[in-house]
Design a protein around this motif. Structure first.
Motif, PDB file in Angstrom:
ATOM      1  N   VAL A 161      14.516   5.634   9.319  1.00  0.00           N
ATOM      2  CA  VAL A 161      14.897   4.813  10.610  1.00  0.00           C
ATOM      3  C   VAL A 161      16.366   4.429  10.270  1.00  0.00           C
ATOM      4  O   VAL A 161      16.708   3.780   9.368  1.00  0.00           O
ATOM      5  N   SER A 162      17.302   4.948  10.993  1.00  0.00           N
ATOM      6  CA  SER A 162      18.923   4.541  10.851  1.00  0.00           C
ATOM      7  C   SER A 162      19.445   3.875  12.257  1.00  0.00           C
ATOM      8  O   SER A 162      19.027   4.334  13.297  1.00  0.00           O
ATOM      9  N   THR A 163      20.512   2.953  11.949  1.00  0.00           N
ATOM     10  CA  THR A 163      21.030   2.453  13.127  1.00  0.00           C
ATOM     11  C   THR A 163      22.376   2.623  13.168  1.00  0.00           C
ATOM     12  O   THR A 163      23.039   2.832  12.084  1.00  0.00           O
ATOM     13  N   ARG A 164      23.015   2.875  14.252  1.00  0.00           N
ATOM     14  CA  ARG A 164      24.410   3.263  14.407  1.00  0.00           C
ATOM     15  C   ARG A 164      25.450   1.942  14.613  1.00  0.00           C
ATOM     16  O   ARG A 164      24.927   0.787  14.434  1.00  0.00           O
TER      17      ARG A 164
ATOM     18  N   ASN B 256      19.627  -4.074  10.903  1.00  0.00           N
ATOM     19  CA  ASN B 256      20.981  -4.553  11.533  1.00  0.00           C
ATOM     20  C   ASN B 256      21.904  -3.122  11.606  1.00  0.00           C
ATOM     21  O   ASN B 256      21.493  -1.999  11.260  1.00  0.00           O
ATOM     22  N   ALA B 257      22.914  -3.303  12.047  1.00  0.00           N
ATOM     23  CA  ALA B 257      23.898  -2.112  12.442  1.00  0.00           C
ATOM     24  C   ALA B 257      24.137  -1.504  11.202  1.00  0.00           C
ATOM     25  O   ALA B 257      24.283  -2.097  10.118  1.00  0.00           O
ATOM     26  N   CYS B 258      24.316   0.028  11.348  1.00  0.00           N
ATOM     27  CA  CYS B 258      24.855   0.822  10.120  1.00  0.00           C
ATOM     28  C   CYS B 258      23.705   0.720   8.896  1.00  0.00           C
ATOM     29  O   CYS B 258      24.544   0.559   7.885  1.00  0.00           O
ATOM     30  N   SER B 259      22.358   0.822   9.126  1.00  0.00           N
ATOM     31  CA  SER B 259      21.565   0.470   8.133  1.00  0.00           C
ATOM     32  C   SER B 259      20.422   1.589   8.037  1.00  0.00           C
ATOM     33  O   SER B 259      20.491   2.522   9.085  1.00  0.00           O
ATOM     34  N   HIS B 260      19.978   1.925   6.974  1.00  0.00           N
ATOM     35  CA  HIS B 260      18.999   2.944   6.759  1.00  0.00           C
ATOM     36  C   HIS B 260      17.676   2.432   6.078  1.00  0.00           C
ATOM     37  O   HIS B 260      17.716   1.950   4.851  1.00  0.00           O
ATOM     38  N   LEU B 261      16.423   2.731   6.772  1.00  0.00           N
ATOM     39  CA  LEU B 261      15.215   2.262   5.891  1.00  0.00           C
ATOM     40  C   LEU B 261      14.436   3.522   5.890  1.00  0.00           C
ATOM     41  O   LEU B 261      14.176   4.178   6.804  1.00  0.00           O
ATOM     42  N   ALA B 262      13.805   3.769   4.801  1.00  0.00           N
ATOM     43  CA  ALA B 262      13.009   4.760   4.371  1.00  0.00           C
ATOM     44  C   ALA B 262      11.795   4.203   3.802  1.00  0.00           C
ATOM     45  O   ALA B 262      11.683   3.493   3.256  1.00  0.00           O
ATOM     46  N   TYR B 263      10.384   4.996   4.298  1.00  0.00           N
ATOM     47  CA  TYR B 263       9.086   4.720   3.974  1.00  0.00           C
ATOM     48  C   TYR B 263       8.451   5.697   4.192  1.00  0.00           C
ATOM     49  O   TYR B 263       8.526   6.588   4.969  1.00  0.00           O
ATOM     50  N   LYS B 264       7.129   5.806   3.732  1.00  0.00           N
ATOM     51  CA  LYS B 264       5.949   6.839   3.840  1.00  0.00           C
ATOM     52  C   LYS B 264       5.048   6.408   5.269  1.00  0.00           C
ATOM     53  O   LYS B 264       4.819   5.373   5.509  1.00  0.00           O
TER      54      LYS B 264
END
Length: 326
Positions: free
Chosen positions: A115-118, A136-144
């Motif tokens: 999941v990424s935010t701009r 928050n803005a300009c962030s990236h979260l990765a999960y299974k």
């Protein structure tokens, strides 16, 4: 010992006093400890077999075949209930024989969700275990898609606030670069941008354990504490949070700065307002400010208010903002 109390202990739902009561009972005899371990394993199986209902076995095999260059084979359609029953039987058989290879394979060949935010964007994510993440803005979260192993693993770049579902059996891990934060159930904020020299974590409730990649550095945090990790020197510093709102004010649309350098303020403004901030000299970057604004405020209003301190001046050119010493 009541079964209900033991179940809540395994799920991490007891308060400190009740936890101590169960642990004292466990220490009383090897049989008591084995009872809790067996119960924990039973709950683990129950959760993971439920998670398998969401697994597309055919798709997983095709993905495995592509990775290993195996030629596809023609397979007859198998009813979903038989697939689940077959997987469950294999899992139970493997556990009886003392191996968790199935969970490892399912986790290995499960593609992560990212999941990424701009710029100027925020997002709320509900993880498979029910934990909530505000990104928050300009962030990236990765999960299974499913947490199938003995830990709930996530990877973060940027800033996020976590509200983790308690589960004593399966630690929740937030990884970034060469560091990780391990929790059981808590509320905390993490900021870890690739271009920053520091990683920061602030704890609202519960407890978290911060460590570097080599596990040579380990810091256990208490509620109300703020940790700053120097990535270059591999050192940490702990301080007290002035206000809980400072930790997650950005979720409510607030920009809160406490003795924050103008360089750090500039990075936040770039994320929220899609501008480029250029500093004409190094000295002005180090100027510090304490202030609070709304994210709905115009960026020129924010800079004009800070400029009243007579520490800097600024001018704009299209989307570029140039800041100089006064």
């Amino acid at each position: 010992m009541e079964n209900d109390l033991l179940i809540k202990y395994c799920e991490g739902l007891l308060d400190t006093a009740s936890n101590k009561e169960v642990e004292t009972w466990m220490d009383a005899s090897p049989e008591n400890r084995k009872t809790v371990e067996d119960l924990s394993m039973l709950l683990f199986l129950s959760d993971r077999i439920k998670a398998m209902e969401e697994i597309d076995v055919d798709e997983m095999y095709d993905d495995f075949a592509r990775r290993k260059s195996i030629l596809p084979v023609e397979r007859k359609a198998i009813p979903l209930w038989r697939k689940i029953a077959g997987i469950a039987a294999i899992v139970i058989a493997l556990i009886v024989s003392g191996t968790f290879a199935t969970f490892y394979l399912l986790d290995t060949y499960s593609e992560p969700i990212v999941v990424s935010t701009r710029l100027g964007e925020k997002a709320q994510v509900i993880l498979p275990d029910g934990s909530t993440v505000w990104l928050n803005a300009c962030s990236h979260l990765a999960y299974k898609k499913s947490f199938l192993t003995f830990k709930r693993q996530t990877t973060l770049t940027g800033e996020a606030f976590f509200e983790v579902t308690p589960d004593r059996r399966f630690p929740f891990i937030v990884s970034h670069d060469n560091s990780e934060i391990k929790v059981l159930g808590t509320k905390f904020n993490v900021r870890c941008n690739d271009d920053d020299n520091f990683l920061s974590a602030s704890l609202v409730e519960g407890s978290i354990l911060f460590s570097d990649a080599d596990k040579k550095l380990s810091v256990k945090m208490k509620p109300g504490e703020h940790l700053l990790f120097d990535k270059q020197n591999n050192t940490t510093a702990l301080s007290q949070v002035t206000s809980v709102e400072d930790i997650y004010g950005w979720i409510d649309g607030k920009l809160i700065f406490h003795n924050t350098s103008l360089e750090e303020i500039g990075k936040d403004l770039e994320k929220y307002y899609n501008v480029e901030i250029v500093f004409n000299d190094e000295q002005v970057k180090r100027e510090r400010f304490t202030a609070e604004f709304e994210m709905t405020d115009n960026i020129h209003h924010i800079l004009s208010m800070l400029e009243l301190t007579n520490k800097f001046t600024y001018k704009t050119h299209n989307r570029e903002i140039i800041i100089s010493s006064k």
